[in-house]
Design an enzyme around this catalytic site. Structure first.
Site, PDB file in Angstrom:
ATOM      1  N   ASN A 191      83.425  24.320  22.920  1.00  0.00           N
ATOM      2  CA  ASN A 191      83.568  25.220  21.778  1.00  0.00           C
ATOM      3  C   ASN A 191      83.447  24.411  20.492  1.00  0.00           C
ATOM      4  O   ASN A 191      84.015  23.317  20.389  1.00  0.00           O
ATOM      5  CB  ASN A 191      84.926  25.926  21.848  1.00  0.00           C
ATOM      6  CG  ASN A 191      85.064  26.784  23.093  1.00  0.00           C
ATOM      7  OD1 ASN A 191      84.128  27.489  23.467  1.00  0.00           O
ATOM      8  ND2 ASN A 191      86.208  26.720  23.750  1.00  0.00           N
ATOM      9  N   SER A 228      90.128  24.639  19.448  1.00  0.00           N
ATOM     10  CA  SER A 228      91.501  24.455  18.963  1.00  0.00           C
ATOM     11  C   SER A 228      91.878  22.997  18.821  1.00  0.00           C
ATOM     12  O   SER A 228      92.867  22.686  18.152  1.00  0.00           O
ATOM     13  CB  SER A 228      92.490  25.168  19.888  1.00  0.00           C
ATOM     14  OG  SER A 228      92.431  24.635  21.193  1.00  0.00           O
ATOM     15  N   HIS A 241      84.888  21.459  28.707  1.00  0.00           N
ATOM     16  CA  HIS A 241      85.648  22.143  29.745  1.00  0.00           C
ATOM     17  C   HIS A 241      84.783  22.198  31.008  1.00  0.00           C
ATOM     18  O   HIS A 241      83.603  22.553  30.926  1.00  0.00           O
ATOM     19  CB  HIS A 241      85.939  23.586  29.345  1.00  0.00           C
ATOM     20  CG  HIS A 241      86.784  23.763  28.119  1.00  0.00           C
ATOM     21  ND1 HIS A 241      88.123  24.071  28.176  1.00  0.00           N
ATOM     22  CD2 HIS A 241      86.480  23.698  26.791  1.00  0.00           C
ATOM     23  CE1 HIS A 241      88.605  24.211  26.941  1.00  0.00           C
ATOM     24  NE2 HIS A 241      87.630  23.983  26.084  1.00  0.00           N
ATOM     25  N   HIS A 262      85.311  17.820  23.482  1.00  0.00           N
ATOM     26  CA  HIS A 262      85.725  17.944  24.882  1.00  0.00           C
ATOM     27  C   HIS A 262      84.826  18.950  25.573  1.00  0.00           C
ATOM     28  O   HIS A 262      84.404  19.953  24.979  1.00  0.00           O
ATOM     29  CB  HIS A 262      87.196  18.353  25.008  1.00  0.00           C
ATOM     30  CG  HIS A 262      87.592  19.530  24.175  1.00  0.00           C
ATOM     31  ND1 HIS A 262      87.793  19.438  22.818  1.00  0.00           N
ATOM     32  CD2 HIS A 262      87.816  20.823  24.506  1.00  0.00           C
ATOM     33  CE1 HIS A 262      88.149  20.629  22.350  1.00  0.00           C
ATOM     34  NE2 HIS A 262      88.152  21.495  23.349  1.00  0.00           N
TER      35      HIS A 262
END
Ligand code: AMP
Ligand code: ZN
Length: 112
Positions: free
Chosen positions: A85, A93, A100, A98
């Site tokens: 994201n 957030s 996922h 990162h």
């Protein structure tokens, strides 16, 4: 970066459930799993998101994808989704790059 959650996790200053580690990246299970298998793979060096990937740090990102492929094979994941994201509207957030890795359930498309 001194006040970055994922820099602290990669440095072992905040505990996490480790999946894999090498000189370049760190993989650990998500604290709030969204699938039966849900782990994150991060570069040890601070990069805030995909939007900050460039010629200099792209080798680390390529390495992370090789690690994801290796871990998926080792964990027996036949089908999985890799998500990153970028920005608040996309749901980012934690401002440290990162990926996922989600697996173990049916997934819908398009994502919400
Ligand atoms: P995103 O919302 O795409 O930035 O993803 C951040 C992810 O980090 C979320 O799925 C969180 O559940 C996860 N997360 C936040 N804090 C921790 C932590 N201390 N250990 C493991 N995962 C975490
Ligand atoms: Zn960081």
């Amino acid at each position: 970066m001194s006040d970055c959650l994922f820099c602290k996790i990669a440095a072992g200053e905040i505990p996490s459930k480790k999946v894999y580690e090498d000189d370049v990246c760190y993989a650990f299970y998500d604290i709030d799993p969204q699938a039966p298998v849900h782990f994150l793979v991060i570069p040890k060096a601070h990069i805030s998101s995909v939007s900050e990937v460039n010629g200099g740090n792209a080798p680390a990102v390529g390495h992370i994808f090789a690690v994801i492929a290796k871990l998926a094979k080792e964990l027996g994941l036949e089908s999985y989704r890799v998500v990153s994201n970028i920005g608040p509207q996309a749901g980012q957030s934690v401002l440290h790059l990162h990926f996922h890795v989600l697996s173990g359930r049916d997934m819908t498309w398009p994502p919400g």
